[in-house]
Motif scaffolding. Sequence first.
Motif, PDB file in Angstrom:
ATOM      1  N   MET A 127      25.963 -13.519  48.553  1.00 50.33           N
ATOM      2  CA  MET A 127      26.725 -14.364  49.032  1.00 50.33           C
ATOM      3  C   MET A 127      28.280 -14.158  48.494  1.00 50.33           C
ATOM      4  N   VAL A 128      28.364 -13.721  47.217  1.00 50.90           N
ATOM      5  CA  VAL A 128      29.683 -13.529  46.498  1.00 50.90           C
ATOM      6  C   VAL A 128      30.512 -12.416  47.436  1.00 50.90           C
ATOM      7  N   THR A 129      29.773 -11.734  47.976  1.00 52.71           N
ATOM      8  CA  THR A 129      30.410 -10.504  48.775  1.00 52.71           C
ATOM      9  C   THR A 129      30.763 -10.951  50.020  1.00 52.71           C
ATOM     10  N   VAL A 130      29.940 -11.737  50.648  1.00 50.31           N
ATOM     11  CA  VAL A 130      30.303 -12.501  51.861  1.00 50.31           C
ATOM     12  C   VAL A 130      31.274 -13.473  51.755  1.00 50.31           C
ATOM     13  N   MET A 131      31.553 -14.166  50.858  1.00 49.03           N
ATOM     14  CA  MET A 131      32.301 -14.959  50.674  1.00 49.03           C
ATOM     15  C   MET A 131      33.813 -14.234  50.327  1.00 49.03           C
ATOM     16  N   ARG A 132      33.507 -13.299  49.393  1.00 54.12           N
ATOM     17  CA  ARG A 132      34.713 -12.459  49.137  1.00 54.12           C
ATOM     18  C   ARG A 132      35.524 -12.165  50.331  1.00 54.12           C
ATOM     19  N   VAL A 133      34.596 -11.549  51.471  1.00 47.93           N
ATOM     20  CA  VAL A 133      34.928 -10.994  52.759  1.00 47.93           C
ATOM     21  C   VAL A 133      35.625 -12.016  53.556  1.00 47.93           C
ATOM     22  N   ALA A 134      35.051 -13.332  53.760  1.00 48.76           N
ATOM     23  CA  ALA A 134      35.643 -14.840  54.042  1.00 48.76           C
ATOM     24  C   ALA A 134      37.038 -15.051  53.850  1.00 48.76           C
ATOM     25  N   ASP A 135      37.151 -14.772  52.339  1.00 50.58           N
ATOM     26  CA  ASP A 135      38.345 -14.942  51.793  1.00 50.58           C
ATOM     27  C   ASP A 135      39.424 -14.131  52.073  1.00 50.58           C
ATOM     28  N   ALA A 136      38.938 -12.784  52.343  1.00 50.82           N
ATOM     29  CA  ALA A 136      40.162 -11.739  52.719  1.00 50.82           C
ATOM     30  C   ALA A 136      40.453 -12.057  54.208  1.00 50.82           C
ATOM     31  N   ILE A 137      39.546 -12.479  55.017  1.00 49.47           N
ATOM     32  CA  ILE A 137      39.939 -12.927  56.173  1.00 49.47           C
ATOM     33  C   ILE A 137      40.620 -14.141  56.559  1.00 49.47           C
ATOM     34  N   SER A 192      63.431  -4.945  58.997  1.00 47.80           N
ATOM     35  CA  SER A 192      63.131  -5.748  60.307  1.00 47.80           C
ATOM     36  C   SER A 192      64.144  -6.999  60.266  1.00 47.80           C
ATOM     37  N   GLY A 193      64.352  -7.326  59.040  1.00 50.99           N
ATOM     38  CA  GLY A 193      65.268  -8.523  59.436  1.00 50.99           C
ATOM     39  C   GLY A 193      64.342  -9.655  59.023  1.00 50.99           C
ATOM     40  N   LYS A 194      63.108  -9.704  59.118  1.00 48.94           N
ATOM     41  CA  LYS A 194      61.974 -10.659  59.079  1.00 48.94           C
ATOM     42  C   LYS A 194      61.744 -11.088  57.440  1.00 48.94           C
ATOM     43  N   TYR A 195      61.714 -12.377  57.175  1.00 54.59           N
ATOM     44  CA  TYR A 195      61.248 -12.888  55.976  1.00 54.59           C
ATOM     45  C   TYR A 195      59.874 -13.375  55.991  1.00 54.59           C
ATOM     46  N   ILE A 196      58.927 -12.874  55.642  1.00 59.04           N
ATOM     47  CA  ILE A 196      57.387 -13.117  55.854  1.00 59.04           C
ATOM     48  C   ILE A 196      56.464 -12.734  54.476  1.00 59.04           C
ATOM     49  N   PRO A 197      56.914 -13.334  53.553  1.00 58.04           N
ATOM     50  CA  PRO A 197      56.385 -13.190  52.188  1.00 58.04           C
ATOM     51  C   PRO A 197      54.936 -13.431  52.006  1.00 58.04           C
ATOM     52  N   GLY A 198      54.443 -14.623  52.825  1.00 53.70           N
ATOM     53  CA  GLY A 198      53.371 -15.122  52.867  1.00 53.70           C
ATOM     54  C   GLY A 198      52.436 -14.210  53.548  1.00 53.70           C
ATOM     55  N   ILE A 199      52.598 -13.593  54.469  1.00 53.77           N
ATOM     56  CA  ILE A 199      51.865 -12.626  55.329  1.00 53.77           C
ATOM     57  C   ILE A 199      51.795 -11.515  54.611  1.00 53.77           C
ATOM     58  N   MET A 200      52.957 -10.837  54.140  1.00 50.50           N
ATOM     59  CA  MET A 200      52.929  -9.760  53.362  1.00 50.50           C
ATOM     60  C   MET A 200      51.890  -9.844  52.128  1.00 50.50           C
ATOM     61  N   GLY A 201      52.065 -10.988  51.437  1.00 52.52           N
ATOM     62  CA  GLY A 201      51.234 -10.997  50.119  1.00 52.52           C
ATOM     63  C   GLY A 201      49.846 -11.127  50.632  1.00 52.52           C
ATOM     64  N   THR A 202      49.406 -11.870  51.679  1.00 52.80           N
ATOM     65  CA  THR A 202      48.028 -12.134  51.966  1.00 52.80           C
ATOM     66  C   THR A 202      47.211 -10.883  52.423  1.00 52.80           C
ATOM     67  N   LEU A 203      48.150 -10.052  53.092  1.00 50.46           N
ATOM     68  CA  LEU A 203      47.892  -9.041  53.889  1.00 50.46           C
ATOM     69  C   LEU A 203      47.481  -7.838  52.847  1.00 50.46           C
ATOM     70  N   PHE A 204      48.223  -7.974  51.805  1.00 53.71           N
ATOM     71  CA  PHE A 204      47.670  -6.993  50.709  1.00 53.71           C
ATOM     72  C   PHE A 204      46.724  -7.663  50.077  1.00 53.71           C
ATOM     73  N   SER A 205      46.365  -8.767  49.973  1.00 51.74           N
ATOM     74  CA  SER A 205      45.244  -9.373  48.998  1.00 51.74           C
ATOM     75  C   SER A 205      44.065  -9.248  50.039  1.00 51.74           C
ATOM     76  N   LEU A 206      44.199  -9.078  51.519  1.00 49.61           N
ATOM     77  CA  LEU A 206      42.854  -8.990  52.390  1.00 49.61           C
ATOM     78  C   LEU A 206      42.246  -7.776  51.851  1.00 49.61           C
ATOM     79  N   VAL A 207      43.091  -6.600  51.727  1.00 47.22           N
ATOM     80  CA  VAL A 207      42.532  -5.392  51.443  1.00 47.22           C
ATOM     81  C   VAL A 207      41.929  -5.269  50.220  1.00 47.22           C
ATOM     82  N   ASP A 208      42.731  -5.934  49.218  1.00 51.21           N
ATOM     83  CA  ASP A 208      42.209  -6.011  47.814  1.00 51.21           C
ATOM     84  C   ASP A 208      40.943  -6.765  47.822  1.00 51.21           C
ATOM     85  N   LYS A 209      40.970  -7.982  48.310  1.00 53.24           N
ATOM     86  CA  LYS A 209      39.489  -8.662  48.490  1.00 53.24           C
ATOM     87  C   LYS A 209      38.334  -8.214  49.022  1.00 53.24           C
ATOM     88  N   LEU A 210      38.655  -7.379  50.276  1.00 50.74           N
ATOM     89  CA  LEU A 210      37.386  -6.633  50.934  1.00 50.74           C
ATOM     90  C   LEU A 210      36.978  -5.616  50.020  1.00 50.74           C
TER      91      LEU A 210
END
Length: 541
Positions: A61-71, A414-432
């Motif tokens: 479940m630690v792994t399953v929840m870590r995957v859920a965390d990443a998603i 691109s001119g886009k300011y998206i620090p939230g998605i950039m940070g969390t997409l990094f952590s998605l792979v990090d956490k997976l």
Amino acid sequence: MSETKAGSSGHRSGVNRAKMYQLALFPMNNGATNVYFVLILSYVAQFGSSVLQLGLFASVMVTVMRVADAITDPIIGAMMDRTNTRIGKFRPFMIIGSAIMAVSVIALYVLLPSIPETMMPLRYIGFVVVYFIWVIGYTFQTSVTRAGQTVLTNDPNQRPMFTIFNTIGSMLGMGVMQLLIPTLKNMYNIYDEAGNLVTSGYARPELYRVIAPVGIVVSVFLTILAIIGIAEKDRPEYYGIGGGTQEKVKISEYVEIIKSNKPMQRLMVAGAGCKLAFAIATNTTVLLALYGIVMGNYDSLYLPMMILGYVFAVPFFLLSVRTSQKKGQKASLTRYVSVAFVCYIGVLVLLILTDHTPGSSLTLSFPFNNGGAINLYTILFILCFGIGYGAYYATADMPIPMVADCSDYETYRSGKYIPGIMGTLFSLVDKLVSSLAQTLVALIFMACAGLSELPTDATPYSDGIKVAVIIMFCVIPLLAWAATLWAMKGYDLTGDRMKEIQAVNNCRRDAIADGMSLDEAMKKWTDVDQLPAEYREPVKK
């Protein structure tokens, strides 16, 4: 280190600098969440297996929840990018995340053990539900650590300092818990009349009733400090080059953004490698097996080795910041991961040679707490482990400020300011990737030692346990660091390149603040050589 202000943009001509107290306090947010990294991610599998009697289900479940965390990360990142409240973009996520984690940890460690064994299905359900709620709170607060750096400072000389203050925060959070919990655990050990350990403190619910509220208090205190640190910068004028008027990014655009941001792709691999190495090599069960079973004296070895690791880490933090400021964060990460790689080859050889026989000269020995005299093996192990641990501990969180570089590169591209998605997409792979840690620990102990549940310091020695420890303490980190070094070869956001990117972004920002449209600013300035002299000047320094 004062912040330069002029006009409505708040940082005209180039550089948004943070004050020293801001640089020091905001990274405490990572320290606040690292309290739970130890309290939950390091101990929840042991708690679920030994206290709740859930067996290997807890590790799975630690792994399953870590995957859920990443998603959930990208979803919460998108929410953050679209948020702009009276108290800013980032502080609401820090406050809500901290509150959710505090409540769920009390429910997990204090309330769940009161469910009787006759109602085991309820324990399983409660464990899953409470753990998932904690995951949501954890994602809320951790996502701010990466995203919030973009408003704190864009000075290439200041940004590497985030690493050292982040480490201080981690030591105040993670370090305190890593030192405190094993000490408290000894108070709850149960021994037989002959003095042999019968029940480890990690298998007793009383321990968790104590460490849960202690961890919450430490985390809340660090969160308050972090909120103070970012409060002045959590305002629209610091949100990208378009400020608060920037067009919202559609969720459907995120995939294309990451596809086009090559540095971010490389950083994801490097960050995942660093986190996997850290998560497994510092896993509580692995360290229990190493010092308590293979070396035979957990109580006399764990704390001294942990303290030695922190002592060795201090000079590497200073060196890594200096290297980052002179040559860029890529050069610093590559250099010190290489040092860790070489040193852990030495640790690998020493562990292979380890002899479990009492009194052997091929095992760790300290002249206190029933230990023996220091031998040559101990000296070599301290040097290899200490230097290697110091180097990789200094680089474990280095990808975090590099995420801010990738976010600024995306704004430049691109001119886009998206620090939230950039940070969390990094952590998605990090956490997976790091989600594999606890399951790998359980599976490797099962495959190598034939264990049906996680070992404790009361588990008898076997050659299979030694093999499992060698794989997890050395081999997996070495493979993870090799992946990090490979990824960094193609990472092109060097120190000089970031200075150019920041100069272009700053020029565009000031022009937009004076009335130019985003599209016009993007087309007019694409290269540092096109900029007015006052923007080119910092690049030449």
